[in-house]
Design a protein around this motif. Sequence first.
Motif, PDB file in Angstrom:
ATOM      1  N   LYS A  80      51.651  44.009  39.600  1.00 55.07           N
ATOM      2  CA  LYS A  80      51.787  43.489  40.964  1.00 55.07           C
ATOM      3  C   LYS A  80      50.809  42.368  41.258  1.00 55.07           C
ATOM      4  CE  LYS A  80      53.893  47.554  43.090  1.00 55.07           C
ATOM      5  NZ  LYS A  80      53.758  48.634  44.108  1.00 55.07           N
ATOM      6  N   ALA A  81      49.569  42.497  40.807  1.00 52.52           N
ATOM      7  CA  ALA A  81      48.584  41.447  41.058  1.00 52.52           C
ATOM      8  C   ALA A  81      48.970  40.160  40.318  1.00 52.52           C
ATOM      9  CB  ALA A  81      47.193  41.911  40.632  1.00 52.52           C
ATOM     10  N   PHE A  82      49.423  40.313  39.093  1.00 48.15           N
ATOM     11  CA  PHE A  82      49.845  39.161  38.286  1.00 48.15           C
ATOM     12  C   PHE A  82      50.992  38.420  38.973  1.00 48.15           C
ATOM     13  CE2 PHE A  82      52.513  37.739  34.529  1.00 48.15           C
ATOM     14  CZ  PHE A  82      51.710  36.662  34.181  1.00 48.15           C
ATOM     15  N   ARG A  83      51.970  39.163  39.464  1.00 48.67           N
ATOM     16  CA  ARG A  83      53.115  38.515  40.122  1.00 48.67           C
ATOM     17  C   ARG A  83      52.719  37.870  41.434  1.00 48.67           C
ATOM     18  NH1 ARG A  83      56.898  43.575  38.797  1.00 48.67           N
ATOM     19  NH2 ARG A  83      56.891  43.270  36.542  1.00 48.67           N
ATOM     20  N   GLY A 100      48.160  32.514  35.102  1.00 48.87           N
ATOM     21  CA  GLY A 100      48.230  33.742  35.872  1.00 48.87           C
ATOM     22  C   GLY A 100      47.355  34.842  35.289  1.00 48.87           C
ATOM     23  N   LEU A 101      47.381  34.977  33.968  1.00 46.41           N
ATOM     24  CA  LEU A 101      46.553  35.982  33.307  1.00 46.41           C
ATOM     25  C   LEU A 101      45.072  35.713  33.547  1.00 46.41           C
ATOM     26  CD1 LEU A 101      48.526  36.303  29.949  1.00 46.41           C
ATOM     27  CD2 LEU A 101      48.171  38.146  31.619  1.00 46.41           C
ATOM     28  N   GLU A 102      44.679  34.455  33.501  1.00 45.15           N
ATOM     29  CA  GLU A 102      43.278  34.110  33.772  1.00 45.15           C
ATOM     30  C   GLU A 102      42.878  34.519  35.189  1.00 45.15           C
ATOM     31  OE1 GLU A 102      40.794  32.964  31.991  1.00 45.15           O
ATOM     32  OE2 GLU A 102      41.889  32.658  30.119  1.00 45.15           O
ATOM     33  N   LYS A 103      43.751  34.269  36.147  1.00 44.66           N
ATOM     34  CA  LYS A 103      43.419  34.533  37.549  1.00 44.66           C
ATOM     35  C   LYS A 103      43.287  36.026  37.855  1.00 44.66           C
ATOM     36  CE  LYS A 103      45.150  30.261  39.636  1.00 44.66           C
ATOM     37  NZ  LYS A 103      43.874  29.912  40.325  1.00 44.66           N
ATOM     38  N   GLU A 120      53.377  33.866  42.294  1.00 39.75           N
ATOM     39  CA  GLU A 120      54.097  33.378  43.467  1.00 39.75           C
ATOM     40  C   GLU A 120      53.361  32.246  44.159  1.00 39.75           C
ATOM     41  OE1 GLU A 120      54.797  36.735  45.969  1.00 39.75           O
ATOM     42  OE2 GLU A 120      56.427  37.524  44.717  1.00 39.75           O
ATOM     43  N   LYS A 121      52.035  32.241  44.095  1.00 42.51           N
ATOM     44  CA  LYS A 121      51.223  31.224  44.773  1.00 42.51           C
ATOM     45  C   LYS A 121      50.637  30.183  43.815  1.00 42.51           C
ATOM     46  CE  LYS A 121      51.693  33.388  48.690  1.00 42.51           C
ATOM     47  NZ  LYS A 121      52.574  32.822  49.759  1.00 42.51           N
ATOM     48  N   LEU A 122      50.971  30.306  42.537  1.00 41.72           N
ATOM     49  CA  LEU A 122      50.361  29.452  41.521  1.00 41.72           C
ATOM     50  C   LEU A 122      50.763  27.988  41.690  1.00 41.72           C
ATOM     51  CD1 LEU A 122      48.616  29.629  38.898  1.00 41.72           C
ATOM     52  CD2 LEU A 122      50.768  29.787  37.627  1.00 41.72           C
ATOM     53  N   GLU A 123      49.807  27.095  41.525  1.00 44.92           N
ATOM     54  CA  GLU A 123      50.068  25.658  41.493  1.00 44.92           C
ATOM     55  C   GLU A 123      49.333  25.059  40.301  1.00 44.92           C
ATOM     56  OE1 GLU A 123      49.205  23.593  45.107  1.00 44.92           O
ATOM     57  OE2 GLU A 123      50.499  24.862  46.345  1.00 44.92           O
ATOM     58  N   LYS A 161      44.576  32.780  23.505  1.00 45.13           N
ATOM     59  CA  LYS A 161      43.778  33.727  24.282  1.00 45.13           C
ATOM     60  C   LYS A 161      44.016  33.495  25.766  1.00 45.13           C
ATOM     61  CE  LYS A 161      39.979  34.695  21.061  1.00 45.13           C
ATOM     62  NZ  LYS A 161      40.276  36.144  20.995  1.00 45.13           N
ATOM     63  N   ALA A 162      43.815  34.557  26.533  1.00 42.69           N
ATOM     64  CA  ALA A 162      43.868  34.480  27.989  1.00 42.69           C
ATOM     65  C   ALA A 162      42.941  35.528  28.550  1.00 42.69           C
ATOM     66  CB  ALA A 162      45.284  34.698  28.505  1.00 42.69           C
ATOM     67  N   ALA A 163      42.067  35.126  29.457  1.00 42.96           N
ATOM     68  CA  ALA A 163      41.105  36.040  30.073  1.00 42.96           C
ATOM     69  C   ALA A 163      40.320  36.822  29.016  1.00 42.96           C
ATOM     70  CB  ALA A 163      41.821  36.991  31.027  1.00 42.96           C
ATOM     71  N   GLY A 164      39.986  36.158  27.908  1.00 43.59           N
ATOM     72  CA  GLY A 164      39.213  36.783  26.850  1.00 43.59           C
ATOM     73  C   GLY A 164      39.995  37.696  25.938  1.00 43.59           C
ATOM     74  N   LYS A 165      41.290  37.842  26.183  1.00 40.91           N
ATOM     75  CA  LYS A 165      42.118  38.716  25.357  1.00 40.91           C
ATOM     76  C   LYS A 165      42.973  37.907  24.389  1.00 40.91           C
ATOM     77  CE  LYS A 165      42.522  42.386  28.811  1.00 40.91           C
ATOM     78  NZ  LYS A 165      43.440  43.326  29.493  1.00 40.91           N
TER      79      LYS A 165
END
Length: 409
Positions: free
Chosen positions: A329-332, A316-319, A336-339, A55-59
């Motif tokens: 676009k939001a996911f990408r 990324g999906l969670e964020k 790009e900034k993910l740590e 699951k990710a973000a409830g999906k």
Amino acid sequence: MLAASVIAATFIANPVFAAEKVKIGVISILEGAFAALGKDGIRGAELAFIETGNKAAGKDVEIIVMSSDASPDSAVNAARKLIEKDKVDIIIGPLSGSEGIALRDLSKGYQGVTFINGSSAAQDTTFRDGSDNFFRFGGDGAQWMAGVGTYSYEKLGYKKVAVVAEDYSFPYTQVLGFMSEYCKAGGRVPNKFWTPIGTKDYSSIVYAIPDDVDAIFVALGGADAVNFLTQYNQAGGNKPIIGGTITIDQSILDSKGPFKKLLVGTPAGTPTVSDFEGKEWKEFSASYAKSFPDGLSAPSIFAHHYYMAGKAALLGLEKVNGDLSNNQKAFRAVLEKLEFVTPTGGTMRLDENRNGIIDSFVTEVFEREDGTFGNRVLKVIRNVNQTMGHDAAKFKALGPVSRDNPSCP
């Protein structure tokens, strides 16, 4: 093991936020000389999804696995099937270097899908002519060799080395990583022997290796590594080996055969150390062993990198709360900034080319008390970027890696 699923027909051409399910395609090599490597890559991806209960973000997250065979065409065909028939939102993969370049190019024509690299590590996948929807949460093959050239010349005293490597983009990149340091230190590489993937008979190369070299840098993987090392051992070869990353990977060290004795003491460069003592690695290895009791004795570099790709996708999906609208676009932007903390305890983050800045290790092969073989750390090289610490413009001006570049005969 993950298995391909039968997907119901859909009339939605692009992923939308309203979808209740996220579909992720995973491409790995499950046939040919690299099949054992690819299977462990699938384990790594699966482990990331096991940790979140798929699951990710409830999906719900649905995983669809496709096999390639190390050829660019097979990777492209697998990706097209996943996109056009299965309607996946995200692709994780591929495994091998030239496959990665091919998917990088393909990604430019599918802006509604995000590609997250598996373990392919050719330099030019991200360094030249990159794609804004292709991400690599790991380094390239040159980054993985950081420190090995200097160690081989200064600590081991190897002044002249021959190269034996497969003839495609990833080994070219590994040779660059080794030679950029080794040649600068004063070492010479008078002979390079390039072989096709899947070579069975290495006798002509074994007997052509010059007597006056101090060691052999071997950048072969899977069955190719086993075949060469077995035949070199059978021929009475006694030159020390310097290992490319996948030549000393756990997938090789868990293979059967007396050739492994030849590897004891072999230095190599890798971001994945089977017997690393870090807390995060011990936890990752324990989770891997619990989930895959029939897997390798420790996670391979392929499990490690496919796991990081899966983890990046899930984080990324969670964020973005699962929002993949507007061509993702939001996911990408989040990717790009993910740590995040890697299984070796470092912090994974991307550079301006969407390529990982990594910690790498100089290691050596050793025999464990139970008679199995592993790798232990000699030195940690932190924050290795894609230009190996060199000025970016000057590094790029050296030109693309190839059979003949670099050269220091």
